[in-house]
Structures are given as C-alpha cells and as structure tokens.
Design a protein around this motif. Structure first.
Motif, mmCIF file in Angstrom:
data_model
loop_
_atom_site.group_PDB
_atom_site.id
_atom_site.type_symbol
_atom_site.label_atom_id
_atom_site.label_comp_id
_atom_site.label_asym_id
_atom_site.label_seq_id
_atom_site.Cartn_x
_atom_site.Cartn_y
_atom_site.Cartn_z
ATOM 1 N N SER A 85 0.838 -1.214 0.000
ATOM 2 C CA SER A 85 0.000 0.000 0.000
ATOM 3 C C SER A 85 0.863 1.250 0.000
ATOM 4 O O SER A 85 0.577 2.215 -0.711
ATOM 5 N N ARG A 86 1.912 1.226 0.822
ATOM 6 C CA ARG A 86 2.821 2.396 0.869
ATOM 7 C C ARG A 86 3.470 2.621 -0.490
ATOM 8 O O ARG A 86 3.503 3.734 -0.993
ATOM 9 N N LEU A 87 3.939 1.528 -1.079
ATOM 10 C CA LEU A 87 4.601 1.634 -2.378
ATOM 11 C C LEU A 87 3.620 2.152 -3.430
ATOM 12 O O LEU A 87 3.979 2.975 -4.278
ATOM 13 N N HIS A 88 2.391 1.697 -3.344
ATOM 14 C CA HIS A 88 1.361 2.160 -4.276
ATOM 15 C C HIS A 88 1.184 3.669 -4.163
ATOM 16 O O HIS A 88 1.183 4.397 -5.153
ATOM 17 N N GLN A 91 4.211 5.436 -5.536
ATOM 18 C CA GLN A 91 4.286 5.376 -7.009
ATOM 19 C C GLN A 91 3.300 6.364 -7.628
ATOM 20 O O GLN A 91 3.614 7.042 -8.600
ATOM 21 N N GLU A 92 2.111 6.466 -7.046
ATOM 22 C CA GLU A 92 1.117 7.393 -7.589
ATOM 23 C C GLU A 92 1.595 8.837 -7.440
ATOM 24 O O GLU A 92 1.400 9.660 -8.329
ATOM 25 N N PRO A 100 -5.756 6.632 -7.284
ATOM 26 C CA PRO A 100 -6.920 5.739 -7.281
ATOM 27 C C PRO A 100 -6.682 4.671 -6.223
ATOM 28 O O PRO A 100 -5.539 4.475 -5.804
ATOM 29 N N PRO A 101 -7.729 3.986 -5.774
ATOM 30 C CA PRO A 101 -7.481 2.963 -4.760
ATOM 31 C C PRO A 101 -6.503 1.925 -5.307
ATOM 32 O O PRO A 101 -6.474 1.680 -6.517
#
Ligand SMILES: Nc1ncnc2c1ncn2[C@@H]1O[C@H](COP(=O)(O)OP(=O)(O)O)[C@@H](O)[C@H]1O
Ligand SMILES: CC(C)(COP(=O)(O)O)[C@@H](O)C(=O)NCCC(=O)O
Length: 333
Positions: A85-88, A91-92, A100-101
């Motif tokens: 989740s952190r990486l997501h 990256q966003e 986005p989720p």
C-alpha cells in the motif's frame, strides 16, 4: 514411487534462519519453533468455533497449529500488504496522479492435490480478514477454470484433469489481469466436485476485495512459449505473494486415499454425486480405486508439473505426516 525432494539443492538453512556451512541461498529456512516465536504475544484471532468450521474433512488442524504456524504467516502477509500500500501511494505520487485505490493484493497458493491447499487457503482467508486494514478477503479456486468435461472429452484429456492443459488458461489469466487492473467486479466460473464438472450457469463475483487468494495446483506455472516463439504472461506474474504447500509424496498419497475413504462415507452417497458408484465399494476396493486415480493422474501431475514450481514461491510451508508444519522457507528480500 519417486520422492519429491524436501528442498531444492543449495537451499538448506539452519534452524535459526541463517544459511549454514557458508552456503549462499536466496531463502531463509526456519524450523517450526523459530517460526512459532514470530507469533509474538498476539492472541489468536480465531475462536475455537471458527477453527472447527475450518477443519474441512480432517481433524488435526487445532488451535496450536493456528497459533504457531498460521498466525505468524498472517502477520507476515499483513506486513507485505501494508508495504504494498505504501509503495502504491508513493508510485502514484511519483507519477503525479490522483491516487486511485490500490488494486487488491493477490496471493497465489499452490501445491499437490490433497496436500491441504483448500484448508490452508480457508485458514488464511479468515485470519487475514481479522486485520482491520484489509477486512475483505476473497478466495477463488482455479478448478472453476477447468475446461468442461465435454470439452476435455473432445480433446481426449478427460483423464488428465488438473494437468495444465486441462484449464482454460486464457480465461484464468484474464481473470487475474482484471483483478490487478482494479476492476470493480470480476467474475469467475465455479467447479462442482459433486458433479465433477464446471457449473455452466454459476459464477462467483469478486467485488473490490482488499486481498484475493487464488488457490490451485498450477498457479505457479511459468509462462508458456507460444507458437510464434514468444513467451506470454503467466498468472503468477500478477501475484503479490505466493505460497507453496509441500509434504512428502508418500504422506500426500495417504491423505488422498484417506480423504477418498471419508468421501465414500459422505459426499459419494449423494444421489447427485458423479462418484456415487464408489459409495458401494468395500474398504479395500475403495483403497484400490483411490490408489489407481492417485497413481495415474495426481502423482504424475505433482511430479511433472506442480512440484517443479515450488522454488518459484515466496514461501514454502513444509508439512509432516500429521499435517503439522515442520519448517517454513521464505524468499529473502
Ligand atoms: N492443516 C491441516 N490439518 C489437518 N488436516 C488437514 C490440514 N490440511 C488439510 N487437511 C486434510 O487433508 C486433506 C486434504 O486437504 P485439502 O485442503 O482438501 O487439500 P487440497 O485442497 O490441497 O486438495 C483433507 O482431508 C483435509 O481435511
Ligand atoms: C479439481 C482438481 C483438478 C483440482 O483443481 P484446482 O482447484 O487445484 O485447480 C482436482 O481436485 C481433481 O479433481 N483432480 C482429478 C483427479 C482426482 O479425482 O483426484
């Protein structure tokens, strides 16, 4: 009968988790006691009632096993979900996108017929769902993607159910890609062990879960080389984590035969069962029949297709003859 080696060469490790004898390996291997310590002081997240429901057909799955093996595993997986989740988010931000989720965290779960994949998957599903950060955990089995019996028969491979070619691999790949694309609703077909076929009019709908566990014999198969010589994608390319449930071949065969004997007393008696003819077998005839199916289908598939994918998993759970996990082998980061 050939034995599936306990661990591939060069992957031995000492009980405290460090590679022994100066050998360098991409895995850390922890004996049960060292792994169990990682459960920390957390209370078990399942009640005894829930454990009873999870037992499936066996009865050796007790609270001790849950606490010592599956609780540390669910904590480890929870760490991976949080890191993902952190990486997501990062990256966003890097891409200057309005976040986005994140897409569901996908766990692949592989292993032989009768090694305990369904049981492990159901335990993990319940345990992971107890963590407030990811309450919605879906479980999908790949048997829904088996080709219908009529098609297997047309191709002359009804006797190879469970082998890679008995699946609609394109549909399974599309399913996983749809999940990892963040689609709101993704459908999967359903297989019935009772009628021994895919149910043509039934689907399971997966709606924006936090985690999806995809369980099946062949989920760790590498991508195939296509006719044009190019290598396609494999479902495992879309896994965020993968688990291989492992045991000695002789133990798995015994579990298969034992389960067959129990089904003879229960599910095979159902008039709708494809296997109702087996309900009338004597004990010895049933052992012979189960042994024949094991020797001609499930063992060759294990040896030729399933076991060779073991070292592709992030984590291997190695079981002893009583289903208790003897050691855990984890890929280093
Ligand atoms: N951890 C476990 N403890 C006790 N019995 C188990 C455990 N895992 C599986 N079993 C039993 O072993 C048999 C095969 O397990 P199952 O989960 O149905 O295997 P698979 O999905 O790999 O075919 C079943 O009879 C099941 O109840
Ligand atoms: C349905 C299976 C192929 C397993 O499929 P999976 O969910 O692992 O993709 C297997 O359980 C099976 O029924 N094999 C056929 C041979 C046998 O009856 O044991």
């Amino acid at each position: 009968m050939s034995e599936v080696p306990a661990s591939p060469s060069g992957t031995t490790g000492s009980p405290n988790g460090s590679a022994s004898g100066g050998e360098v390996s991409p895995y850390v291997e922890l004996e049960r006691a060292a792994w169990a310590e990682l459960a920390g002081t957390a209370e078990t997240v399942l009640t005894p009632d829930e454990v009873v429901r999870l037992r499936g057909l066996g009865d050796a799955l007790d609270l001790r096993e849950i606490e010592q093996v599956y609780l540390p595993l669910s904590r480890l997986l929870s760490l991976y979900v949080a890191a993902n989740s952190r990486l997501h988010r990062e990256q966003e931000e890097f891409l200057h996108r309005v976040t986005p989720p994140r897409t569901p965290f996908v766990i692949g779960l592989a292993g032989s017929v009768a090694v305990g994949k369904s049981t492990t998957a159901r335990v993990l599903q319940q345990m992971l769902a107890h963590w407030p950060e990811h309450p919605h955990v879906e479980l999908v089995t790949t048997d829904g993607f088996l080709l219908p019996n009529a098609e297997l028969e047309r191709r002359g491979i009804l006797h190879r159910k469970g082998f890679p070619e008995s699946y609609d691999r394109k549909a399974l790949l599309k399913f996983v890609i749809d999940i990892k694309s963040g689609r709101d609703e993704v459908e999967a077909p359903i297989y019935s062990h009772l009628v021994y076929d895919v149910l043509p009019d039934e689907k399971v709908v997966v709606k924006r879960p936090d985690i999806v566990i995809i369980e099946g014999l062949n989920v760790l198969q590498p991508a195939r080389v296509r006719d044009d010589g190019r290598t396609g994608l494999a479902v495992s390319d879309f896994f965020d984590f993968s688990v291989y449930v492992d045991a000695a071949l002789t133990d798995i065969k015994r579990w298969y035969v034992d389960r067959f004997l129990r089904l003879r007393e229960t599910a095979f008696r159902d008039p709708a069962s494809y296997f109702r003819k087996y309900a009338a077998l004597s004990h010895d005839e049933a052992v012979d029949q189960a042994t024949r199916i094991w020797d001609s289908i499930n063992e060759p598939n294990l040896v030729q297709n399933v076991a060779p994918t073991r070292s592709r998993a992030n984590l291997v759970l190695r079981k002893d003859a009583d289903h208790s996990v003897r050691y855990v082998r984890l890929r280093k980061l």
